[in-house]
Scaffold this motif. Sequence first.
Motif, PDB file in Angstrom:
ATOM      1  N   GLY A 185     -66.604  77.735 -15.676  1.00  0.00           N
ATOM      2  CA  GLY A 185     -66.392  76.744 -15.150  1.00  0.00           C
ATOM      3  C   GLY A 185     -65.751  76.726 -13.734  1.00  0.00           C
ATOM      4  O   GLY A 185     -66.062  76.120 -12.489  1.00  0.00           O
ATOM      5  N   LEU A 188     -68.008  78.422 -10.945  1.00  0.00           N
ATOM      6  CA  LEU A 188     -68.886  77.380 -10.172  1.00  0.00           C
ATOM      7  C   LEU A 188     -68.057  76.660  -9.506  1.00  0.00           C
ATOM      8  O   LEU A 188     -68.492  76.189  -8.281  1.00  0.00           O
ATOM      9  CB  LEU A 188     -69.390  76.769 -11.293  1.00  0.00           C
ATOM     10  N   THR A 189     -67.035  76.136  -9.773  1.00  0.00           N
ATOM     11  CA  THR A 189     -66.052  75.248  -9.101  1.00  0.00           C
ATOM     12  C   THR A 189     -65.759  75.981  -7.800  1.00  0.00           C
ATOM     13  O   THR A 189     -65.898  75.545  -6.613  1.00  0.00           O
ATOM     14  CB  THR A 189     -64.828  74.805  -9.712  1.00  0.00           C
ATOM     15  N   LYS A 192     -68.704  76.349  -5.470  1.00  0.00           N
ATOM     16  CA  LYS A 192     -68.952  75.277  -4.611  1.00  0.00           C
ATOM     17  C   LYS A 192     -68.002  74.865  -3.636  1.00  0.00           C
ATOM     18  O   LYS A 192     -68.523  74.381  -2.617  1.00  0.00           O
ATOM     19  CB  LYS A 192     -68.927  74.078  -5.940  1.00  0.00           C
ATOM     20  N   ASP A 216     -73.841  71.011  -8.997  1.00  0.00           N
ATOM     21  CA  ASP A 216     -73.250  70.129  -9.977  1.00  0.00           C
ATOM     22  C   ASP A 216     -73.798  69.899 -11.419  1.00  0.00           C
ATOM     23  O   ASP A 216     -73.053  69.723 -12.297  1.00  0.00           O
ATOM     24  CB  ASP A 216     -73.382  68.719  -9.077  1.00  0.00           C
ATOM     25  N   ILE A 219     -72.166  72.727 -13.456  1.00  0.00           N
ATOM     26  CA  ILE A 219     -70.741  72.254 -13.987  1.00  0.00           C
ATOM     27  C   ILE A 219     -70.865  71.184 -14.951  1.00  0.00           C
ATOM     28  O   ILE A 219     -70.165  71.509 -15.927  1.00  0.00           O
ATOM     29  CB  ILE A 219     -70.114  71.602 -12.626  1.00  0.00           C
ATOM     30  N   LYS A 223     -69.643  71.758 -18.910  1.00  0.00           N
ATOM     31  CA  LYS A 223     -68.684  70.818 -19.606  1.00  0.00           C
ATOM     32  C   LYS A 223     -69.486  70.487 -20.805  1.00  0.00           C
ATOM     33  O   LYS A 223     -68.670  70.325 -21.830  1.00  0.00           O
ATOM     34  CB  LYS A 223     -68.551  69.652 -18.684  1.00  0.00           C
TER      35      LYS A 223
END
Length: 371
Positions: A185, A188-189, A192, A216, A219, A223
């Motif tokens: 997570g 990836l953030t 980005k 997106d 992500i 989640k």
Amino acid sequence: MIDASSPLKAKRALQALLESDGKYRSVIAAMTEGILLLDMDGIIMGCNPSAERILGIPREMIQDRDFPELGCRFFREDGSAFPDRNQPPTVTLNTGNPCRNVVMGLQKPEGGLTWVRVDSEVLSNPENRMPFAIMVSFSDISESRKQREKLEQSYNAMRELSFRLQHVREAERTSIAREIHDELGSLLTSVKFDLSWAVEKSGNRAEFDGVFQGLDAAIRSVKKICTALRPSILDDLGLFAALEWQAGEFSKKTGIRCRVDAGSSEPAVPQDVATGIFRIFQETLTNIARHAEAVNVLVKFDVSNEDISLVVTDDGKGIDLRATSKSLGILGMSERARALGGELSVRRASPSGTEVALSIPLERRASSRHP
Ligand SMILES: Nc1ncnc2c1ncn2[C@@H]1O[C@H](COP(=O)(O)OP(=O)(O)OP(=O)(O)O)[C@@H](O)[C@H]1O
Ligand SMILES: [Mg+2]
């Protein structure tokens, strides 16, 4: 004809019965059940060879004695002494009532312990109904008790294993969810974020729209996977919030209305209990979605100082309880409830539908297992 209209006649009738020749005597002698015949004073007047074998006492030490004089000690199944007055021959002698299937441990005079299942009843003259003897019959159930104990031991071992597996599975799900969330997570953030910065500098944002959409989606997917493994809301906001959230997700996915009724405050619920209840709730909703054909579901959640109760009622076609014997879902829910010291019941609701009721005592959990 048996005449037992006086004590003397009753004794004579019993004597005649014991001395009678013929097939009945040989049948009694051949029986694997022990048979004792007592007169109406409680004195043993006769016995068959199986009685000698099971009691481990020869006929001459049995006959003409009352029960306590046999020198055996009798125990209940819980190991406590079986008082003389409650033993089947004495009860039948004193009350005239038969005793059936009384289990007694029998400590023989020379030591060994045998378990017997005992019946006792009055023998009466068929014509004038005057009682003339007590018949005590008993069988040796030591071997079947041993088998039952072995079976119980292996059942308990399986249950222990199942608790352990549930615990390990839950711990693994939590740690995998955490790792995916923290590692993947945040990776990836940060990708980005770096990409946005580089794109900003190049001044060519439109070319990268597809990449941003893909990121997106990745992500969101991370989640979703984490939540399916273990919803963080359960740890962050507590059981009630998690149940409400799950009910909302269920409604969104299935179109079945799901109302949650709960008290205003939620006292602290131990984490293992919260997890167990949440998993049972999830399984209950899955069953409703798969089998119930329901339109509405009502969830009642109540926590007091003594216990937690969760009742889920749907208005569907109603469970056919004969269909539950071979399936594992409800069995798993019941085992989870048991592991928390509680119980689960599943029944048809009135006028229609199914009710799943879970109750977990908060105080008596000290001796139960924790998955
Ligand atoms: N809410 C419900 N309404 C109607 N029938 C139900 C409901 N819940 C369970 N059942 C019936 O009880 C049966 C047993 O349920 P259980 O959850 O034990 O097994 P399952 O859902 O068939 O399989 P799984 O082991 O995958 O859970 C189901 O097959 C279904 O026939
Ligand atoms: Mg199921």
